[in-house]
Enzyme design. Structure first.
Site, PDB file in Angstrom:
ATOM      1  N   GLY A 138     -54.241 -42.173 -95.842  1.00  0.00           N
ATOM      2  CA  GLY A 138     -54.292 -43.068 -96.948  1.00  0.00           C
ATOM      3  C   GLY A 138     -53.383 -42.594 -98.028  1.00  0.00           C
ATOM      4  N   ASP A 139     -53.290 -43.790 -98.786  1.00  0.00           N
ATOM      5  CA  ASP A 139     -52.352 -43.571 -99.875  1.00  0.00           C
ATOM      6  C   ASP A 139     -50.867 -43.474 -99.411  1.00  0.00           C
ATOM      7  OD1 ASP A 139     -54.201 -44.132-101.613  1.00  0.00           O
ATOM      8  OD2 ASP A 139     -54.654 -41.990-101.708  1.00  0.00           O
ATOM      9  N   GLY A 149     -48.647 -45.737 -99.154  1.00  0.00           N
ATOM     10  CA  GLY A 149     -47.586 -46.800 -99.661  1.00  0.00           C
ATOM     11  C   GLY A 149     -47.708 -48.235 -98.671  1.00  0.00           C
ATOM     12  N   LYS A 150     -48.935 -48.560 -98.333  1.00  0.00           N
ATOM     13  CA  LYS A 150     -49.430 -49.392 -97.651  1.00  0.00           C
ATOM     14  C   LYS A 150     -49.321 -50.893 -98.354  1.00  0.00           C
ATOM     15  CE  LYS A 150     -53.519 -48.044 -96.642  1.00  0.00           C
ATOM     16  NZ  LYS A 150     -53.484 -46.664 -97.215  1.00  0.00           N
ATOM     17  N   GLY A 170     -57.101 -48.087-102.784  1.00  0.00           N
ATOM     18  CA  GLY A 170     -56.152 -48.647-104.030  1.00  0.00           C
ATOM     19  C   GLY A 170     -54.952 -48.812-103.601  1.00  0.00           C
ATOM     20  N   HIS A 171     -54.222 -49.996-103.570  1.00  0.00           N
ATOM     21  CA  HIS A 171     -53.038 -50.340-103.094  1.00  0.00           C
ATOM     22  C   HIS A 171     -52.294 -50.643-104.355  1.00  0.00           C
ATOM     23  CE1 HIS A 171     -54.620 -51.521 -99.100  1.00  0.00           C
ATOM     24  NE2 HIS A 171     -54.923 -50.260 -99.261  1.00  0.00           N
ATOM     25  N   GLN A 192     -57.213 -47.344 -96.397  1.00  0.00           N
ATOM     26  CA  GLN A 192     -57.535 -45.977 -96.053  1.00  0.00           C
ATOM     27  C   GLN A 192     -56.259 -45.532 -94.800  1.00  0.00           C
ATOM     28  OE1 GLN A 192     -60.423 -47.900 -95.844  1.00  0.00           O
ATOM     29  NE2 GLN A 192     -60.066 -47.762 -97.983  1.00  0.00           N
ATOM     30  N   ARG A 217     -54.499 -36.124-106.174  1.00  0.00           N
ATOM     31  CA  ARG A 217     -54.676 -36.165-104.582  1.00  0.00           C
ATOM     32  C   ARG A 217     -54.133 -34.539-104.132  1.00  0.00           C
ATOM     33  NH1 ARG A 217     -51.321 -41.670-104.317  1.00  0.00           N
ATOM     34  NH2 ARG A 217     -53.133 -42.970-104.730  1.00  0.00           N
ATOM     35  N   LEU A 236     -39.719 -40.709 -99.496  1.00  0.00           N
ATOM     36  CA  LEU A 236     -38.653 -39.968 -99.243  1.00  0.00           C
ATOM     37  C   LEU A 236     -37.736 -39.259-100.643  1.00  0.00           C
ATOM     38  CD1 LEU A 236     -36.992 -38.488 -96.580  1.00  0.00           C
ATOM     39  CD2 LEU A 236     -35.113 -40.174 -97.090  1.00  0.00           C
TER      40      LEU A 236
END
Ligand code: GDP
Ligand code: IMO
Ligand code: MG
Length: 428
Positions: free
Chosen positions: A12-13, A15-16, A40-41, A223, A304, A331
């Protein structure tokens, strides 16, 4: 170009939200197919930052219809506060569609989530406490409440009664809590019914008709692959299927309609909550990744856990999702390291293992085997093409692509929409 799936390749997390928003301007529908407001997006548009939890990230693109599919669990109070927040900022949310078959996160599901975690003590999962697990448990136990139930008071009352029957035994006798009254729950749920009504639709029909008319439908996962109830690091997972198959069951669109499955892949690894994490860094490198990457949960505000890139995880994501592409994100966060370790395989009980082990015990014992890749120090946030990247950054991306089993078609070099290097169009 019929349907595409965009999902998290790690925990998850990845960068969706940003990736979905980027495509949102070119697609007709963006569909959430599982999870709920545990997600949480983050979407950054110009100088505006949005944190979306339940609503599909396509809601920020005016031409796009956002859809909450049948596989999602909906907390109506959260839905309305999210809609209100967006309306106050001038975002038009009137196109939203919600499946009548989606399940409702009731107040007692939130209570059960919290007391269960407390009861588990140090064995807890570290859930977001949003009632996700108990709501999916009720769905599977066939005592769930669906959106459509809000429009039949007598059915709603019977269903809440059935759901509370067992739960009240548990709450009073095991967890030492007060029993929850059926009437109080029914009354609260009914207060949402009229405001929800304009959004409720037969989303299966809408989406399939749209596909028949050559519209473009994008499925946005919540997720990530390793949080999947079937394919993730069980029991340290969420209670739904973020993996590609979930897009079909969670929306009522058949697999033959899906032409691309894009894995969102962070250039390093993060995880929130408990569970195994072979490349986790508990030193200053982990601290630096957290600080530079802003790795703090959008939903719960928890730090995180951070670690180096893990190639067996990327290969696993390619496999279980049938990925056609990767979108490599963040990156830019790796700028400044002399060398960047990448986990290429694991050592498990003295043996080299190339792929993610199916055994939970083995995964807990897995120690990363690293290869060090040369780093770069140049600012890459303004790079527009692959050729703009320093040679070592190009080599890092190519190495990850070779190890991960699917082409990297886009690279994120910053949180903004335009801070993206597109190598191959996802919409070709
Ligand atoms: P999601 O849950 O997968 O949508 O991801 P989150 O929004 O929880 O976390 C990703 C974070 O990284 C957010 O703060 C994004 O704004 C940010 N982000 C996304 N892509 C990039 C990128 O390429 N570079 C940087 N520096 N930040 C990014
Ligand atoms: P997005 O969509 C990261 C984690 C929780 C916990 C486990 C189970 O922003 O990537 P749950 O409340 O779902 O029962 O918690 O899953 N988790 C996430 N971790 N990103 C998320 O969503 C997550 N949603 C749930 O931390 O470990
Ligand atoms: Mg997130």
């Amino acid at each position: 170009m019929p349907a595409l799936v965009l999902l998290g390749a790690q925990w998850g997390d990845e960068g969706k939200g940003k990736a979905t928003d980027l495509l949102g301007g070119s697609v007709d529908y963006v569909v959430r197919y599982q999870g709920g407001n545990n997600a949480g997006h983050t979407v950054v548009v110009g100088d505006q930052k949005y944190a979306l939890h339940l609503l599909p990230s396509g809601i920020l693109s005016p031409g796009c219809t956002p859809v909450i599919g049948n596989g999602v669990v909906v907390d109506p109070s959260v839905l309305f506060s999210e809609l209100n927040g967006l309306n106050e900022r001038g975002v038009d949310t009137s196109k939203l569609l919600i499946s009548g078959n989606a399940h409702i996160i009731t107040p007692y599901n939130v209570t059960v989530d919290k007391v269960t975690e407390r009861f588990l003590g140090k064995r807890k999962i570290g859930t977001t406490g949003r009632g996700i697990g108990p709501t999916y448990a009720d769905k599977i136990n066939r005592v769930g409440i669906r959106v459509q139930d809000l429009y039949d008071e007598s059915i709603l009352t019977q269903k809440v009664e059935a759901a509370l029957d067992g739960k009240n035994q548990l709450l009073t006798k095991v967890f030492n809590r007060r029993a929850i009254e059926t009437d109080q729950i029914v009354e609260e749920l009914l207060t949402y019914a009229e405001r929800l009504r304009p959004y409720v639709a037969d989303t299966v029909l809408v989406l399939n008709k749209a596909l028949d008319d050559d519209k473009v439908v994008l499925f946005e996962g919540g997720q990530g692959t390793l949080l999947d109830i079937d394919h993730g690091t069980y029991p340290f997972v969420t209670s739904s299927n973020p993996t590609a198959g979930g897009a079909c069951t969670g929306s009522g669109v058949g697999p033959t309609k899906i032409s691309r499955v894009i894995g969102i892949l962070k250039a390093y690894t993060t995880r929130v909550g408990a569970g195994p994490f072979p490349t986790e860094l508990l030193d200053e490198d982990g601290e630096a990744l957290r600080r530079i990457g802003g790795e703090r949960g959008v939903t719960t505000g928890r730090d995180r856990r951070c670690g180096w890139f893990d190639a067996p995880i990327a290969r696993y994501a390619t496999r279980v999702n049938g990925l056609t592409d990767f979108f490599l994100t963040k990156l830019d966060v790796l700028t400044g390291w002399d060398e960047i370790p990448v986990c290429v395989a694991y050592e498990i009980d003295g043996k080299r293992v190339e792929e993610l082990p199916y055994s939970q015990t083995d995964f807990h014992h897995a120690k990363p085997i690293y290869e060090n890749l040369p780093g770069w120090s140049e600012d890459i946030t303004k790079a527009k093409t692959f050729a703009d990247l320093p040679k070592n950054a190009q080599a890092y991306v190519k190495a990850l692509e070779d190890m991960s089993g699917a082409p990297i078609s886009a690279i994120g070099v910053g949180p903004g929409r335009d801070e993206t290097i597109e190598i191959n169009s996802f919409l070709r």
